[in-house]
Design a protein around this motif. Structure first.
Motif, PDB file in Angstrom:
ATOM      1  N   ALA A 174     -18.020  49.461 123.672  1.00  0.00           N
ATOM      2  CA  ALA A 174     -16.840  49.001 124.402  1.00  0.00           C
ATOM      3  C   ALA A 174     -16.090  47.947 123.584  1.00  0.00           C
ATOM      4  CB  ALA A 174     -17.250  48.444 125.758  1.00  0.00           C
ATOM      5  N   GLU A 175     -16.837  47.060 122.943  1.00  0.00           N
ATOM      6  CA  GLU A 175     -16.202  45.988 122.160  1.00  0.00           C
ATOM      7  C   GLU A 175     -15.468  46.573 120.960  1.00  0.00           C
ATOM      8  OE1 GLU A 175     -19.516  45.810 122.981  1.00  0.00           O
ATOM      9  OE2 GLU A 175     -19.156  44.468 124.694  1.00  0.00           O
ATOM     10  N   GLU A 176     -16.127  47.530 120.317  1.00  0.00           N
ATOM     11  CA  GLU A 176     -15.498  48.152 119.148  1.00  0.00           C
ATOM     12  C   GLU A 176     -14.219  48.884 119.550  1.00  0.00           C
ATOM     13  OE1 GLU A 176     -19.452  49.195 116.448  1.00  0.00           O
ATOM     14  OE2 GLU A 176     -18.732  50.608 117.946  1.00  0.00           O
ATOM     15  N   ARG A 177     -14.316  49.533 120.707  1.00  0.00           N
ATOM     16  CA  ARG A 177     -13.166  50.301 121.165  1.00  0.00           C
ATOM     17  C   ARG A 177     -11.999  49.360 121.484  1.00  0.00           C
ATOM     18  NH1 ARG A 177     -15.991  54.033 123.970  1.00  0.00           N
ATOM     19  NH2 ARG A 177     -15.909  52.832 125.880  1.00  0.00           N
ATOM     20  N   PHE A 178     -12.329  48.244 122.100  1.00  0.00           N
ATOM     21  CA  PHE A 178     -11.286  47.273 122.421  1.00  0.00           C
ATOM     22  C   PHE A 178     -10.662  46.752 121.134  1.00  0.00           C
ATOM     23  CE2 PHE A 178      -9.771  43.027 123.717  1.00  0.00           C
ATOM     24  CZ  PHE A 178      -8.904  43.426 124.711  1.00  0.00           C
ATOM     25  N   GLN A 179     -11.519  46.475 120.165  1.00  0.00           N
ATOM     26  CA  GLN A 179     -11.028  45.959 118.885  1.00  0.00           C
ATOM     27  C   GLN A 179     -10.142  46.997 118.202  1.00  0.00           C
ATOM     28  OE1 GLN A 179     -11.391  42.781 117.892  1.00  0.00           O
ATOM     29  NE2 GLN A 179      -9.916  43.362 116.307  1.00  0.00           N
ATOM     30  N   TYR A 180     -10.565  48.272 118.353  1.00  0.00           N
ATOM     31  CA  TYR A 180      -9.788  49.352 117.747  1.00  0.00           C
ATOM     32  C   TYR A 180      -8.366  49.368 118.314  1.00  0.00           C
ATOM     33  CZ  TYR A 180      -8.038  54.081 116.973  1.00  0.00           C
ATOM     34  OH  TYR A 180      -7.246  55.155 116.650  1.00  0.00           O
ATOM     35  N   TRP A 181      -8.272  49.331 119.650  1.00  0.00           N
ATOM     36  CA  TRP A 181      -6.933  49.376 120.260  1.00  0.00           C
ATOM     37  C   TRP A 181      -6.154  48.097 119.993  1.00  0.00           C
ATOM     38  CZ3 TRP A 181      -4.970  53.757 120.864  1.00  0.00           C
ATOM     39  CH2 TRP A 181      -5.727  54.862 121.295  1.00  0.00           C
ATOM     40  N   ARG A 182      -6.878  46.980 119.917  1.00  0.00           N
ATOM     41  CA  ARG A 182      -6.240  45.711 119.543  1.00  0.00           C
ATOM     42  C   ARG A 182      -5.540  45.860 118.201  1.00  0.00           C
ATOM     43  NH1 ARG A 182      -7.618  40.253 121.224  1.00  0.00           N
ATOM     44  NH2 ARG A 182      -7.033  39.217 119.302  1.00  0.00           N
ATOM     45  N   ASP A 183      -6.263  46.432 117.251  1.00  0.00           N
ATOM     46  CA  ASP A 183      -5.707  46.615 115.912  1.00  0.00           C
ATOM     47  C   ASP A 183      -4.520  47.573 115.953  1.00  0.00           C
ATOM     48  OD1 ASP A 183      -7.653  44.952 115.039  1.00  0.00           O
ATOM     49  OD2 ASP A 183      -8.958  46.534 114.210  1.00  0.00           O
ATOM     50  N   GLU A 184      -4.684  48.660 116.705  1.00  0.00           N
ATOM     51  CA  GLU A 184      -3.597  49.635 116.795  1.00  0.00           C
ATOM     52  C   GLU A 184      -2.361  48.991 117.414  1.00  0.00           C
ATOM     53  OE1 GLU A 184      -3.640  53.397 116.163  1.00  0.00           O
ATOM     54  OE2 GLU A 184      -5.005  52.414 114.750  1.00  0.00           O
ATOM     55  N   PHE A 185      -2.561  48.370 118.584  1.00  0.00           N
ATOM     56  CA  PHE A 185      -1.410  47.826 119.322  1.00  0.00           C
ATOM     57  C   PHE A 185      -0.775  46.644 118.595  1.00  0.00           C
ATOM     58  CE2 PHE A 185      -3.466  49.463 123.467  1.00  0.00           C
ATOM     59  CZ  PHE A 185      -2.943  50.716 123.238  1.00  0.00           C
ATOM     60  N   SER A 186      -1.549  45.958 117.771  1.00  0.00           N
ATOM     61  CA  SER A 186      -0.975  44.801 117.074  1.00  0.00           C
ATOM     62  C   SER A 186       0.151  45.251 116.135  1.00  0.00           C
ATOM     63  CB  SER A 186      -2.059  44.060 116.294  1.00  0.00           C
ATOM     64  OG  SER A 186      -2.521  44.877 115.246  1.00  0.00           O
ATOM     65  N   ARG A 187       0.176  46.542 115.779  1.00  0.00           N
ATOM     66  CA  ARG A 187       1.228  47.046 114.889  1.00  0.00           C
ATOM     67  C   ARG A 187       2.489  47.467 115.639  1.00  0.00           C
ATOM     68  NH1 ARG A 187      -2.983  50.291 112.991  1.00  0.00           N
ATOM     69  NH2 ARG A 187      -1.840  52.178 113.498  1.00  0.00           N
ATOM     70  N   CYS A 188       2.377  47.568 116.987  1.00  0.00           N
ATOM     71  CA  CYS A 188       3.507  48.068 117.781  1.00  0.00           C
ATOM     72  C   CYS A 188       4.691  47.113 117.660  1.00  0.00           C
ATOM     73  CB  CYS A 188       3.085  48.193 119.243  1.00  0.00           C
ATOM     74  SG  CYS A 188       4.405  48.652 120.362  1.00  0.00           S
ATOM     75  N   VAL A 189       5.883  47.679 117.401  1.00  0.00           N
ATOM     76  CA  VAL A 189       7.077  46.846 117.272  1.00  0.00           C
ATOM     77  C   VAL A 189       7.989  46.985 118.490  1.00  0.00           C
ATOM     78  CG1 VAL A 189       7.041  46.807 114.766  1.00  0.00           C
ATOM     79  CG2 VAL A 189       8.231  48.679 115.947  1.00  0.00           C
ATOM     80  N   ARG A 190       7.496  47.687 119.497  1.00  0.00           N
ATOM     81  CA  ARG A 190       8.242  47.859 120.745  1.00  0.00           C
ATOM     82  C   ARG A 190       9.607  48.500 120.501  1.00  0.00           C
ATOM     83  NH1 ARG A 190       5.707  44.615 124.431  1.00  0.00           N
ATOM     84  NH2 ARG A 190       6.866  45.623 126.082  1.00  0.00           N
ATOM     85  N   CYS A 191       9.614  49.526 119.686  1.00  0.00           N
ATOM     86  CA  CYS A 191      10.860  50.240 119.460  1.00  0.00           C
ATOM     87  C   CYS A 191      11.099  51.281 120.551  1.00  0.00           C
ATOM     88  CB  CYS A 191      10.829  50.924 118.099  1.00  0.00           C
ATOM     89  SG  CYS A 191       9.605  52.256 118.004  1.00  0.00           S
ATOM     90  N   TYR A 192      10.015  51.561 121.320  1.00  0.00           N
ATOM     91  CA  TYR A 192      10.066  52.537 122.415  1.00  0.00           C
ATOM     92  C   TYR A 192      10.384  53.956 121.939  1.00  0.00           C
ATOM     93  CZ  TYR A 192       9.978  48.370 125.321  1.00  0.00           C
ATOM     94  OH  TYR A 192       9.634  47.188 125.891  1.00  0.00           O
ATOM     95  N   ALA A 193      10.095  54.250 120.646  1.00  0.00           N
ATOM     96  CA  ALA A 193      10.266  55.621 120.165  1.00  0.00           C
ATOM     97  C   ALA A 193       9.347  56.565 120.926  1.00  0.00           C
ATOM     98  CB  ALA A 193       9.979  55.703 118.674  1.00  0.00           C
ATOM     99  N   CYS A 194       8.157  56.072 121.314  1.00  0.00           N
ATOM    100  CA  CYS A 194       7.212  56.897 122.078  1.00  0.00           C
ATOM    101  C   CYS A 194       7.875  57.362 123.369  1.00  0.00           C
ATOM    102  CB  CYS A 194       5.933  56.127 122.367  1.00  0.00           C
ATOM    103  SG  CYS A 194       6.173  54.455 122.984  1.00  0.00           S
TER     104      CYS A 194
END
Lengths: 298, 677
Positions: A174-194
Motif C-alpha cells: 500500500a505504501e509503495e502504491r501510494f508513493q507511486y501515485w505521489r510520484d505520478e501526480f507530482s508531474r501533473c501540470v493541471r492542463c486538463y488534457a485528460c
C-alpha cells in the motif's frame, strides 16, 4: 481497409443524409494523425486508417458545434465504440441520429519521445482483447483475433487483460502504491488534457472550474493534483471504457489509464459490470433500487 | 454586513457540566460577523426565547445560531421565536453541543474547545443562509385504508365519519380480518363476531366508504396530500353488483366441501365458489379459479361444469373475468395490514427464524395453532363450536397449551413478546372448561404477562375458578403415544417452580405461536417508502410521541402491522391514525419544508445520474426551448412536491449542478473550512 472505409463513408453521405463524418486524417504539421471533420463526399479521401489512430473521436460527439453540422457518421475503434454506448446510455447523444463506422483494430503503435512512431504497441493495446467493434452500424475490416466485445462475453474476455495490466500495481505494498501515485501526480501540470480528450468528461462546466465553493484545489500542488486525478477517476468509475485517450493526451505521461482500470476492474469483480458493452444499461453507481442488496437502504 | 446572534444554552447542567459555557460565549463573540454572544440556563424557556427576540430587535440580527440540543428537539421552537421577532425562520441554525458534545465527552476543556468549533461551523453556515418560504401543496381529501381487519375497519369508519371519502382495500374476499374468525374475546368473553359484524356491515354500507375487497395495492406514486394509488381488483368471476348473495351457486358447486377453507385455517372445507363465512361483507361469493372445474378447463378449450352459472338467476357469474387496475388520487394512507401466526413448521420465509419440528405441527393433526383452536371453539367454526379434535372428532378431555411458541425464543430467532398469547391462552382454557366440564387445561408458560385493565383478574379467574393447570416451564418434545388404546400426545415439559419434570398426556395440543406481520408487508412498505424492522413490523416515526405516523409523510400505521397488539389497543390506534389523517386532510393546503434540491439548469449536462439515483422519483429530464420553440438544451429538473431533500442527487452529480437548498455546497464547505482555519 482504408479504401473500404472511405467507400463506406461515401456511401453514407450518398444514402443516409450524413452531414459530417468524423474520422482520422493526417492533420498535424508533420503529418501526425488527428481528427478530421469531413463535410463533403469530395473530401472523403482525407480519411486514413492505420496504427497511428490513437484519439477517441467520440469526444467530439457531445460538442454543440459538431452537432450543428447535421447527422454524424463517426469512425470508432472497438474501445471507442464502447464510449458511444455509454454516451447514449447517459442520454448525451441520440444513437439513432448517429452512424457508427466500427473499424477492426489490432492495436495502435506507441509514439517515441521524438514524436516518431515506435514499433511497439501502445501500452493499453498490449493486453487488449477487443479487436472487433460491437454495437456499431458498419464494421470495416477483418481479424482472426477474436470476437466483438458485447454484453455477453465482456466479463470473461476482459479479465485476463485487466489482471496483466494491474499486476504491476498489485505487486506493490500500500505504501509503495501510494508513493507511486505521489510520484505520478507530482508531474501533473493541471492542463486538463485528460478531461478534454475524454468522451465521458462532457459536463457543461467541470466541477474543477467551479469556485463557489472551490471543491478541489486548482493549483498544481500535490494536494490539488491528488484531488483532481482521484476525483476524475471516481467520476469515471463504472463508466470508463478504457480507451486510453487520457493517458495518451497527458503531456506528463501519467499512467491515468491504470487508475481508471483499477476502478473498472473493481466494477467487474464486484458487480460483473463492464462499461459500454450493454446498450441501455443503467449506470452502475447511483441507481436507486428497491431490491438493492444493501439491507440498510429501504 | 452579517449580524449574527449566538445564543448558547446551558441546558441546566446537561451542557454546562462538561462545557464551560461562559468561555464558549466569549470565544464566539470574537468571530467575524458575530454581533452578540449570549448564554442562558434554558434557552428554550420563555425567558430564553425572549432574550433571543429582544436581541433581534435591539441589534437587527440577520442570522441566529442557537447552541443547544439536537435540532430534532427544538429547531421548530427557535424558528418560531425568530419568526415572531420578524426574522425569516430559515435564518436560524442550531449547533448541537449537547448530544454531540457535552453528553459524549467528560473532559471539560476538550468539550469546551469542541463546542466552540461546532458553534463556529454553525456561524459559518448561517452567514450563507437564505430566507426561505415553505412550499405549499394542495391536498386531496380522500384517504386510502389498506387492510380491512378490525384496525382498517375502525380507521375507515372514523375517517368516513369525519367527512372524508375512504377507499378501503382488502385482499381477501371479505372484510373482517383475523377478528372475524375469533371465538370470544378477553377479558370480557364477549363474542368476537357479535361485536365486529355490526362494524363490518357499516363499512359495507357507509356512503363515504368505497369498499374494494379481493383487491391489492399495486403501486403508489406521488407524495403527501397527493398520492396516486393503483389498486389491482383481482378477478372474482362474480359481478357483485348483480349478485344477490342468494347462495344457489355455492350450494350447487360440485366441489362443495372439498377445498380447505383458509378462513378456517384448513380445518373446514368450502367449494370452488364460496363465501368465506356466513357474515361475510360483501356477502357475495368468489370463485377460486385454481379449483374451479370450468375455469381450469377453459384453457384447454373445454366447456365443463358451469353449474353455478346455470343456477344463478341474476347472471352474475362471468368465467372470463380479468384482473382490473383502478387508479385513485388520495391525500393520506392508513396501513392496517395486520398479522399472521409464525410458521411453526420447518419452512420459514425468514432465514433467521427456525420452526419447532419437535412439536410435530403438521405431522400430528391434533397439534394445532391458536387461531385454529379459535375456529374449533367458535360457534361459526367447522365443528359448530363443539370442541372436537381434528384427527378423529373425539372430544378432548386434556388439552396442553404451550405459550411462547416462537416468541421470546432467541434460539428460534424471534426475540420479542407477542403480547396477546398469555391472555388468549387463559381465555382458551376457560372456554374449553365451559364446554367440557370434566376437562383439564394444562398451560406451559415462561411468564404470565397480563398487564391491562381487568387482564390479570382474568388470568386469575382461569386458574382459580376454571381450574387451569399452569406449569412454569417449556415443553421440549411432543410424542404421539397410545395409552389404553387411545391416542395421546405426550408432552415432555418441566415445572421449574417445583423443580421437577412435568409430563402430560394430552388429547390435543394448542401452540400459542408468535405474531408476525402478514405476508407481503415488506413489498407494500417499499411501495410506500415506510421503514420496517428485521421481522417486517412497520416503523412508526417516534415510538412515544408519533406512534401512528411514519417517516413517509402522509402514511399512517395502526394495528398489528406495527407490532403485536390486542384488539382494544388496535382499535385505539386505528382511531388515532384516522384522527391524524383527518387533521392532515382538514388543511386547505399542506406546507412542506423548502429544503429541497434545485438544479442549475444552465450547467446541467442532463446525464441523468440524479434521475436514476433519486429514491422518490422526483427528478426528470426536461427540455429547455427558446421562445421560437427551438431546443436550447436538456436539463434535469426537480419536482418540488416530490423532493424529500435527501441530497442523494447532489452526491451523484458529477458537475455539482444540483444543490440542496438550505444545505448548499457553499454552506457545507464554509462549515468545513471554518474547522480548518
Amino acid at each position: 481497409m482504408e479504401n473500404e472505409l472511405r467507400n463506406a463513408i461515401r456511401e453514407l453521405f450518398a444514402n443516409q443524409g450524413v452531414g459530417v463524418a468524423i474520422g482520422y486524417g493526417r492533420v498535424g504539421v508533420d503529418g501526425a494523425v488527428g481528427a478530421v471533420f469531413v463535410t463533403s463526399p469530395d473530401d472523403v479521401d482525407q480519411l486514413v486508417w492505420n496504427n497511428e489512430c490513437r484519439q477517441n473521436l467520440a469526444v467530439h460527439l457531445t460538442r454543440p458545434e459538431v452537432k450543428a453540422l447535421g447527422k454524424i457518421a463517426i469512425v470508432c475503434k472497438p474501445c471507442d465504440a464502447r464510449a458511444v454506448v455509454v454516451l447514449a446510455n447517459e442520454a448525451q447523444i441520440k444513437r439513432e441520429d448517429l452512424v457508427v463506422v466500427g473499424v477492426v483494430c489490432e492495436g495502435i503503435r506507441n509514439v517515441k519521445p521524438d514524436g516518431s512512431t515506435s514499433d511497439k504497441d501502445y501500452p493499453k493495446c498490449e493486453t487488449c482483447v477487443q479487436h472487433v467493434p460491437a454495437n456499431v452500424d458498419v464494421v470495416i475490416g477483418e481479424t482472426s483475433k477474436g470476437e466483438a466485445l458485447d454484453a455477453k462475453n465482456a466479463e470473461v474476455a476482459t479479465t485476463a487483460g485487466h489482471q496483466a495490466k494491474l499486476a504491476k500495481l498489485r505487486a506493490m505494498s500500500a505504501e509503495e502504491r501510494f508513493q507511486y501515485w505521489r510520484d505520478e501526480f507530482s508531474r501533473c501540470v493541471r492542463c486538463y488534457a485528460c478531461r478534454q480528450s475524454c468522451p465521458l468528461c462532457y459536463c457543461n462546466r467541470c466541477v474543477a472550474d467551479k469556485n463557489r465553493p472551490a471543491r478541489i484545489d486548482t493549483s498544481a500542488s500535490l494536494k490539488g493534483n491528488f484531488a483532481w486525478n482521484i476525483l476524475r477517476a471516481f467520476h469515471l468509475a463504472g463508466r470508463c471504457v478504457g480507451c486510453g485517450a487520457c493517458a495518451s493526451a497527458c503531456p506528463a505521461g501519467i499512467e491515468l489509464d491504470l487508475l481508471n482500470l483499477t476502478l473498472a476492474n473493481a466494477a467487474k469483480e464486484h458487480f460483473g459490470f463492464v462499461a459500454g458493452t450493454e446498450v441501455g444499461a443503467a449506470p452502475l453507481i447511483g441507481t436507486y433500487d428497491r431490491d438493492d442488496k444493501e439491507e440498510f437502504i429501504r | 454586513m452579517a449580524k449574527i446572534g449566538v445564543f448558547t444554552c446551558w441546558c441546566g447542567e446537561n451542557i454546562a457540566r462538561n462545557v464551560d459555557v461562559q468561555a464558549v460565549s466569549e470565544a464566539i463573540s470574537k468571530l467575524p460577523g458575530v454581533a452578540c454572544s449570549e448564554n442562558y440556563k434554558y434557552m428554550c424557556s420563555e425567558p430564553g426565547q425572549t432574550l433571543i427576540a429582544d436581541k433581534i430587535k435591539e441589534l437587527g440580527l440577520t442570522g441566529v445560531v442557537v447552541a443547544s440540543c439536537s435540532p430534532h428537539m427544538h429547531l421548530k421552537t427557535f424558528r418560531k421565536t425568530v419568526e415572531l421577532a420578524g426574522v425569516n425562520p430559515y435564518l436560524v441554525e442550531m449547533a448541537n453541543i449537547r448530544e454531540q458534545c457535552s453528553w459524549v465527552h467528560n473532559d471539560k476543556p476538550v468539550a469546551t474547545a469542541k463546542a466552540i468549533e461546532l458553534i463556529g461551523m454553525a456561524v459559518a453556515k448561517v452567514r450563507r443562509n437564505a430566507a426561505l418560504e415553505p412550499i405549499k401543496v394542495p391536498v386531496t381529501k380522500r384517504a386510502l385504508v389498506i387492510g380491512a381487519g378490525v384496525a382498517g375497519i375502525q380507521a375507515a369508519l372514523d375517517l368516513a365519519a369525519g367527512g372524508v371519502e375512504v377507499i378501503l382495500v382488502e385482499r381477501e374476499p371479505s372484510v373482517g380480518g383475523k377478528m372475524a374468525g375469533l371465538s370470544e374475546t378477553f377479558p370480557t368473553l364477549d363474542c368476537s363476531q357479535c361485536i365486529l359484524t355490526p362494524r363490518m356491515v357499516e363499512v359495507g354500507q357507509h356512503p363515504n366508504i368505497k369498499l374494494m375487497t379481493y383487491s391489492e395495492v399495486e403501486k403508489v406514486d406521488g407524495y403527501v396530500g397527493n398520492f396516486k394509488v393503483t389498486v389491482r381488483k383481482k378477478a372474482r368471476y362474480v359481478d357483485i353488483t348483480k349478485c344477490t348473495g342468494c347462495g344457489s351457486c355455492w350450494n350447487a358447486c360440485p366441489k362443495k366441501g372439498k377445498i380447505p377453507n383458509s378462513f378456517d385455517y384448513g380445518l373446514g372445507n368450502r367449494g370452488a365458489i364460496y363465501i368465506p363465512f356466513p357474515q361475510a361483507v360483501p356477502a357475495r361469493p368468489t370463485i377460486d379459479a385454481d379449483n374451479c372445474i370450468r375455469i381450469q378447463n377453459m384453457a384447454k378449450g373445454k366447456e365443463l361444469c358451469g353449474i353455478c352459472s346455470k343456477q344463478c338467476a341474476a347472471q352474475a357469474i362471468n368465467f372470463h373475468d380479468q384482473d382490473e387496475l383502478v387508479e385513485f388520487d388520495v391525500g393520506a394512507i392508513v396501513v392496517a395490514t395486520g398479522y399472521k401466526l409464525y410458521s411453526i413448521g420447518k419452512e420459514q420465509e425468514n432465514p433467521n427464524i427456525k420452526g419447532y419440528g419437535e412439536y410435530g405441527y403438521g405431522k400430528y393433526k391434533d397439534v394445532v395453532d391458536s387461531l385454529q383452536f379459535e375456529r374449533i371453539i367458535s360457534a361459526s367454526g367447522p365443528t359448530g363450536g363443539e370442541p372436537k379434535r381434528p384427527s378423529d372428532g373425539a372430544t378432548p378431555k386434556t388439552i396442553v397449551f404451550i405459550q411462547c411458541t416462537g416468541s421470546r425464543d432467541n434460539a428460534k430467532g424471534i426475540t420479542y413478546c407477542s403480547k396477546i398469547c398469555c391472555m388468549y391462552t387463559a381465555k382458551h382454557t376457560m372456554l374449553f372448561k365451559h364446554k367440557v366440564h370434566d376437562g383439564t387445561a394444562h398451560v406451559f408458560y415462561m411468564d404470565i404477562r397480563s398487564g391491562g385493565k381487568m387482564y390479570d383478574e382474568f388470568v386469575r379467574r382461569a386458574i382459580e375458578q376454571d381450574g387451569a393447570q399452569y406449569h412454569r416451564g417449556r415443553v421440549s418434545k411432543i410424542e404421539k403415544v397410545t395409552v389404553d388404546g387411545q391416542t395421546k400426545y405426550r408432552c415432555y415439559g418441566a415445572d421449574t417452580l417445583a423443580g421437577t419434570p412435568c409430563v402430560v398426556d394430552a388429547d390435543m395440543v394448542v401452540l400459542a405461536c408468535a405474531m408476525v406481520p402478514s405476508t407481503g408487508v415488506k413489498s407494500l412498505a417499499q411501495k410506500l417508502s415506510v421503514g420496517y424492522n428485521e421481522y417486517g413490523f412497520l416503523s412508526e416515526s417516534h415510538p412515544k410521541l408519533r406512534p401512528v405516523e411514519t417517516n413517509a409523510a402522509g402514511v399512517f400505521v395502526c394495528g398489528a402491522c406495527q407490532g403485536p397488539k390486542d384488539i382494544p389497543e388496535t382499535v385505539a390506534q386505528a382511531s388515532a391514525a384516522a384522527g391524524k389523517a383527518l387533521i392532515m386532510l382538514s388543511q386547505p393546503f399542506l406546507t412542506r419544508e423548502p429544503e429541497i434540491a434545485t438544479v442549475d439548469e444552465k450547467l446541467c449536462a442532463a446525464c441523468g445520474a440524479c434521475v436514476k439515483a433519486c429514491p422518490y422519483k422526483a427528478i426528470s429530464i426536461e427540455e429547455i426551448r427558446d421562445r421560437k420553440g427551438n431546443l436550447v438544451k436538456m436539463t434535469s429538473r426537480v419536482n418540488p412536491g416530490l423532493c424529500m431533500g435527501c441530497g442523494t442527487c447532489v452526491a451523484v452529480c458529477p458537475s455539482k449542478s444540483v444543490d440542496l437548498i438550505g444545505f448548499t455546497d457553499d454552506q457545507v464547505y464554509a462549515q468545513i473550512e471554518s474547522l480548518l482555519d
